[in-house]
Enzyme design. Structure first.
Site, PDB file in Angstrom:
ATOM      1  N   LYS A 150      -4.440  30.831  11.569  1.00  0.00           N
ATOM      2  CA  LYS A 150      -4.005  31.455  12.823  1.00  0.00           C
ATOM      3  C   LYS A 150      -3.731  30.297  13.765  1.00  0.00           C
ATOM      4  CE  LYS A 150      -6.546  35.740  12.309  1.00  0.00           C
ATOM      5  NZ  LYS A 150      -7.625  36.580  12.827  1.00  0.00           N
ATOM      6  N   HIS A 153      -5.042  28.254  19.382  1.00  0.00           N
ATOM      7  CA  HIS A 153      -4.475  28.617  20.676  1.00  0.00           C
ATOM      8  C   HIS A 153      -5.381  28.154  21.790  1.00  0.00           C
ATOM      9  CE1 HIS A 153      -7.338  31.828  21.263  1.00  0.00           C
ATOM     10  NE2 HIS A 153      -7.193  32.086  19.979  1.00  0.00           N
ATOM     11  N   HIS A 156      -9.259  28.331  21.915  1.00  0.00           N
ATOM     12  CA  HIS A 156      -9.933  27.246  21.188  1.00  0.00           C
ATOM     13  C   HIS A 156      -9.847  25.945  21.970  1.00  0.00           C
ATOM     14  CE1 HIS A 156      -8.576  29.910  17.738  1.00  0.00           C
ATOM     15  NE2 HIS A 156      -9.869  30.051  17.820  1.00  0.00           N
TER      16      HIS A 156
END
Length: 595
Positions: A150, A153, A156
């Site tokens: 994933k 983004h 994080h």
């Protein structure tokens, strides 16, 4: 210290060898305790606070709950007061006593300590601002923790920036720190990716950029799943095979994980963030997960709902938490519990900190509660450091963001800014790297400037400006201080501290303000350890940068005919550079020398 102030009694919690202003605080506390028995030195010391509006330190007399009127108590202190090497004056205002330190002693004591703890340490590393309060203790800090496949983004990113700060902070306070990245590398989504990879995967793209390619596969197969329920069934069956240890089902997943970790490590390196351990949900042994379920079952805390296992935390207002799905596969709460037990077995930590967004407050509280219910004594020492959301973060074109795009874009904006001054630009050795560092400072400072629990709106223009309180402004302040040595070579090398005429700085209020601020830095670090707030360090760095900027006009080095005076000023600025650099490094920013 080569410069000696009069000897003072020791006070628990004070450490003048690391924070010289502690000695001035003890001197103030001694005055008040001597004048107002039965107060003890220690009691008064706790009440010595930094002053506001032009006073150095303040004591609020009512806090001591002494018999008698405040005015009378204040008069008793003032009547007995005599100036000495530490304290110049005391004044009384309403409920407060205000103290001013003796300027020549303040200047010499602070600058000498900054210099000695930066250049003359037994470790050979700069130590000003550090302390040994955590000596002999171990902390695990888990942060960043992106999900493989994933996009990495902005949520994080916040965890990464705050976690890196905490890791630096605990090290600065003497703790043995283990930085841990707990990757989302397990779960049903890997069943989805496995099914998707057969249809959309390419080994060539995978080698080029594993994270991006797996993300693309994930997006495509999710689209298919919307119209074809068979996709999810196939994915669940695949993940079940992985959980059961089927080698064919695990083979590709291992390659994906390894390539992703390699890619992450490069990204973190650019961010100036380093992990001691890359672990992940997949690494948590089944043994501890099963053990957790058994133990909770014995305690009568597990209920069975249609084959799924739940733990009831209603009486602590934490709802019901699922520990195992009805198909028998694990869920991340169970893996978190198992992971924590394993970590304690392996590391015997004194404290474990999870840096996780406030959106996960409930999950984290459930998880910590379960560990406490299982009666692990170490569960008391687990802390959750949470943070708010970043709103509106996207590239300038407004697209979904991978962190890499944001960093690239910030660097390119800075590069364009730097090119505007051709002469300075020509002097920069590595413009690409320099613009990257300025861009990273912009991103990090915008993130850490306010209290971490606040949401903030990502703003390109404000973040990348050289005006106002931004990362580029801090880098610029550091570069300007560093340039003094290039512009005044005739003053170098400076004589040893004891031979520098610091008393000449006393004629400048701006020089005194800088020295006093430098003296507060060890306290800024101690406070940050208590609050886990990077914003206090950011505020300090800006206050220092502003004080330096105000001093340039009056406390000049270039063009000062008196060499003694010029050298003292140069030393003040170089000490300021060292402390500003230390604060920036604590915030995981690499201070620049040219830009």
């Amino acid at each position: 210290m080569s410069f000696k102030l009069p000897t003072l009694p020791e006070v628990p919690g004070a450490d003048p060898t690391r924070a010289v202003l502690d000695s001035f605080k003890i001197a103030i506390a001694k005055r008040v305790a001597d004048a107002l028995p039965p107060l003890t030195l220690e009691q008064v010391y706790q009440g010595v606070d930094y002053g506001k509006k032009g006073v150095d330190f303040t004591i609020a007399l009512p806090r001591f709950r002494l018999p008698g009127k405040v005015d009378v108590l204040a008069k008793t202190v003032i009547d007995q007061f005599q100036a000495d090497d530490f304290v110049e004056s005391v004044t009384h205002d309403k409920a407060f006593l205000h103290f001013m330190l003796k300027t020549p002693s303040l200047l010499r004591a602070v600058l000498t300590q900054v210099h000695e703890l930066t250049y003359d340490t037994s470790s050979g590393a700069p130590e000003y601002g550090t302390n040994t309060s955590g000596a002999g203790k171990k902390v695990i800090i888990e942060y960043s923790s992106p999900n493989i496949a994933k996009s990495f983004h902005v949520g994080h990113l916040r965890s990464t920036i705050i976690g890196a700060f905490l890791s630096n902070l605990y090290k600065a306070c003497g703790w043995d720190v283990v930085s841990m990245n707990y990757l989302g590398d397990w779960g049903t989504q890997f069943g989805l990716i496995a099914v998707g990879f057969e249809k959309y995967g390419s080994d060539e793209e995978l080698q080029k950029d594993a994270i991006k390619h797996l993300f693309d596969v994930y997006v495509n197969i999710n689209k298919d799943a919307e119209s074809d329920p068979g996709v999810k069934t196939a994915a669940a069956a695949w993940f079940k095979r992985m959980e059961e240890g089927d080698e064919d089902a695990l083979k590709n997943w291992r390659v994906w994980r390894e390539l992703s970790v390699k890619k992450y490590a490069e990204e973190y390196d650019r961010l100036n963030v380093h992990f001691d351990v890359y672990t992940g949900e997949s690494k948590v042994g089944k043994k501890w997960q099963d053990h957790a379920l058994e133990r909770l079952n014995e305690m009568g805390l597990i209920s069975d709902v249609e084959g799924a296992k739940l733990v009831d935390l209603e009486k602590w207002k934490l709802g019901k938490a699922v520990l195992r799905k009805k198909d028998g596969t694990s869920i991340y709460l169970t893996r978190d519990i198992g992971g924590a037990i394993e970590r304690y077995e392996q590391h015997k930590f004194d404290k474990m900190i999870y840096v996780i967004s406030s959106q996960q407050d409930l999950h984290t509280s459930q998880f910590i509660k379960v560990l406490n219910l299982m009666q692990f004594p170490w569960a008391q020492s687990i802390e959750h450091v949470n943070y708010g959301l970043v709103l509106g973060m996207s590239t300038r074109k407004g697209t979904v963001v991978f962190l890499e795009q944001i960093i690239r874009e910030a660097a390119s904006v800075m590069h364009d800014q730097m090119k505007k001054n051709q002469e300075k630009y020509a002097a920069v050795e590595d413009p690409e790297q320099t613009s990257l560092e300025v861009g990273l400072a912009a991103i990090k400072i915008q993130d850490m400037a306010a209290k971490r629990i606040n949401n903030y709106t990502f703003n390109w223009d404000r973040m990348t400006s050289f005006e106002g309180d931004t990362g580029p402004y801090l880098q610029y302040a550091h570069v300007r201080l560093t340039s003094l040595t290039r512009k005044n070579p005739e003053l170098l090398p400076l004589p040893p501290p004891a031979q520098i005429a610091t008393e000449t700085l006393a004629e400048h209020p701006a020089a005194r303000e800088i020295a006093f601020l430098l003296g507060t830095y060890p306290d800024v670090v101690r406070t940050a350890l208590r609050t886990h707030e990077p914003s206090g360090v950011v505020t300090f760095a800006f206050r220092l940068a502003h004080a330096i900027s105000s001093a340039w006009e009056t406390v000049v080095v270039k063009g000062e005919a008196d060499v003694e005076r010029a050298r003292a000023r140069m030393w003040l600025y170089l000490c300021a550079r060292d402390v500003l650099g230390a604060a920036m490094r604590l915030l995981s920013i690499r201070p620049l020398e040219r830009m």
